[in-house]
Scaffold this active site. Structure first.
Site, short mmCIF file in Angstrom:
data_model
loop_
_atom_site.label_atom_id
_atom_site.label_comp_id
_atom_site.label_asym_id
_atom_site.label_seq_id
_atom_site.Cartn_x
_atom_site.Cartn_y
_atom_site.Cartn_z
N ASP A 25 1.85 8.48 10.02
CA ASP A 25 2.77 7.37 9.78
C ASP A 25 3.62 7.09 11.01
O ASP A 25 3.93 8.00 11.78
CB ASP A 25 3.67 7.73 8.58
CG ASP A 25 4.37 6.52 8.00
OD1 ASP A 25 3.94 5.38 8.29
OD2 ASP A 25 5.36 6.71 7.28
N ASN A 73 -3.36 -0.66 1.82
CA ASN A 73 -3.24 -1.27 3.16
C ASN A 73 -3.90 -2.65 3.25
O ASN A 73 -3.62 -3.41 4.18
CB ASN A 73 -3.83 -0.36 4.23
CG ASN A 73 -2.98 0.85 4.53
OD1 ASN A 73 -3.47 1.89 4.96
ND2 ASN A 73 -1.67 0.75 4.28
#
Length: 252
Positions: A25, A73
């Site tokens: 991340d 996503n």
């Protein structure tokens, strides 16, 4: 941070985690700090992937699973998703030398049939090229969602029960695990998430029931071998009880 070599020497090779799962991340925030588009962060994150894979292979880690692209996503801007998928194809093709030099076996988990033919072809080609490698197994979680995976497992188990292949009484932890995409892998011993966020984000929810969780503020493109070593050292300092008492663990 302590010197990379010193950190590596502090790692107990007899107590390595067999399986490390990583939520990579911070690519977007890293790019924003450079006044660049988000894809610039993803591109620079490739170096971190290479470094971490090399470090894991050198230590003798058996499995490393990287959360590469989640089902959620797809909700990101189309331009970013398209650019990411193009980058993924090129990266898989370009990293063949790294995988072969480090004896790494490339694998994937997730709903990969929903990916483009170009991405699937690149993946399958690398899976075939590295299938005889005997070192670390590098697993990319692509178009992956733990809730999706669990629901698919339930559907398949229900279907087998309906067809008379299974009895309801046969369903237990082990059988359920065998219906997941990770059925041939040990559960993660250590889950690492970068960028300071402290959540699981629908990643390996069943498999991490007893995993040690490690969160770091380092953004993924800045993640180095030394950061992985620190995480492993921290892991080795913990007592893993799996529901037992400390006294029971010590006796063992």
């Amino acid at each position: 941070m302590e010197n990379e070599n010193n950190l590596k020497q502090r790692i107990n090779k007899e107590r390595l985690p067999k399986h490390i799962a990583i939520i990579m991340d911070g690519n977007g925030r890293w790019a924003k700090k450079q006044n660049k588009e988000r894809i610039f962060g993803h591109q620079n994150g490739i170096t971190s992937v290479r470094n971490v894979c090399e470090a894991g292979a050198e230590l003798g880690i058996e499995y490393m699973t990287l959360y590469t692209f989640s089902k959620e996503n797809w909700n990101r801007p189309k331009e970013e998703v398209d650019a990411f998928m193009n980058m993924l194809v090129v990266t898989i093709q370009n990293e063949e030398k790294t995988l072969m030099d480090n004896n790494i076996c490339f694998q994937t988990i997730g709903d990969t049939m929903a990916l483009s033919e170009e991405v699937r072809c690149a993946m399958l080609d690398m899976i075939n090229k590295t299938k005889n490698n005997t070192g670390m197994n590098l697993v990319l979680a692509l178009n992956y969602s733990s809730r999706w995976e669990i629901i698919e497992a339930v559907k398949n188990i229900a279907k087998e029960c309906k067809e008379g292949k299974l009895n309801v009484e046969d369903i237990n932890d082990e059988l359920f695990s065998q219906h997941l995409t990770t059925k041939d892998m040990p559960d993660p011993d250590l889950l690492i998430r970068t960028s300071g966020e402290e959540r699981i984000s629908n990643y390996l929810l069943w498999q991490i029931a007893y995993s040690e969780l490690y969160f770091t503020d380092v953004l993924w493109p800045d993640y180095k071998k030394a950061d992985l070593y620190e995480a492993i050292i921290n892991y080795q300092s913990r007592e893993r009880r799996f529901g037992k008492t400390s006294a029971q663990v010590e006796k063992k």
